[in-house]
Write a protein that holds these residues in place. Structure first.
Motif, short mmCIF file in Angstrom:
data_model
loop_
_atom_site.label_atom_id
_atom_site.label_comp_id
_atom_site.label_asym_id
_atom_site.label_seq_id
_atom_site.Cartn_x
_atom_site.Cartn_y
_atom_site.Cartn_z
N VAL A 107 44.95 10.43 16.65
CA VAL A 107 45.18 10.88 17.87
C VAL A 107 46.49 11.00 18.33
N ILE A 130 45.69 17.37 20.91
CA ILE A 130 44.97 16.11 21.17
C ILE A 130 44.87 15.22 20.15
N ALA A 190 43.99 21.27 23.36
CA ALA A 190 43.16 21.78 24.66
C ALA A 190 43.81 23.10 25.02
N TRP A 194 33.44 12.96 22.00
CA TRP A 194 33.89 13.76 23.24
C TRP A 194 33.23 13.42 24.38
N SER A 207 43.02 11.84 26.50
CA SER A 207 42.48 13.21 27.47
C SER A 207 44.11 14.26 27.32
N CYS A 208 43.46 15.39 27.53
CA CYS A 208 44.63 16.43 27.55
C CYS A 208 45.51 15.92 29.02
N ARG A 221 38.45 15.09 27.17
CA ARG A 221 38.46 13.46 27.24
C ARG A 221 37.68 12.84 25.85
N ARG A 272 48.58 11.14 24.14
CA ARG A 272 47.35 11.25 24.97
C ARG A 272 46.37 10.14 25.27
#
Length: 186
Positions: free
Chosen positions: A118, A106, A99, A76, A16-17, A23, A122
């Motif tokens: 990723v 992200i 984000a 997402w 997530s940010c 998310r 995060r």
């Protein structure tokens, strides 16, 4: 053996940010957890860090930690409309998702590839796999000595490439697209 395969398939993590608006769910065992030292990751990360309220992306040693996952094993959960896209050059096949709500990078996507990288930070610390290797360490900043706790590769190693290839084979040699995002003005 079937229990091990089922557990690997059902293993989930959430990325997530900073503010939690964006998310992403990652299902299954990651392809690899690695820290990249390439010039592009350093340049992009330093640019992101200059944005208001943005988190640190590049480590003090010049590395950017990632967890690589198969594109067919991500979803997402929320906030995809808040994602912006950043490319170092307009025609670059590598794009980074940021984000816009909190300027948190992200993920990185090689658009022709079958995986998504990723940004490790995060992912919640308790769900985050430890880095297994460092790659493209020849690009690290001058004077930085890296520990020998995990392998340090000057270029993408055979092990790294093998992991990508076996994941691709498991996907039937497909490279699913990632949903489009609006342009990033960062």
């Amino acid at each position: 053996m079937p229990q091990i395969q089922e557990r690997a398939r059902t293993e989930t993590r959430t990325a997530s940010c900073q503010c939690g608006a964006v998310r992403l769910e990652l299902t299954g065992k990651p392809i690899v957890a690695a820290t990249c030292y390439c010039q592009s990751c350093q340049q992009a990360g330093q640019g992101f860090e200059a944005l208001p309220g943005a988190p640190t992306v590049v480590g003090a040693d010049g590395g950017t930690p990632y967890v690589l996952v198969r594109k067919d094993r991500l979803a997402w959960l929320s906030g995809s409309e808040k994602l912006g896209e950043h490319r170092l050059k307009p025609d670059s096949p590598t794009r980074r998702f940021v984000a816009r709500c909190c300027n948190a990078p992200i993920a990185l996507e090689f658009t022709r590839g079958h995986w998504l990288s990723v940004y490790s930070d995060r992912i919640a610390a308790e769900e985050r796999p430890a880095a297994e290797m460092r790659t493209i360490v020849g690009d690290r900043p001058a004077g930085i000595e890296l520990p020998g706790d995990i392998p340090n590769y000057r270029t993408p190693s055979g092990k790294f490439l093998w992991r990508l290839l076996t994941a691709w084979a498991a996907m039937g040699f497909r490279a699913p697209p990632i949903e489009a995002t609006k342009g990033y003005a960062g």
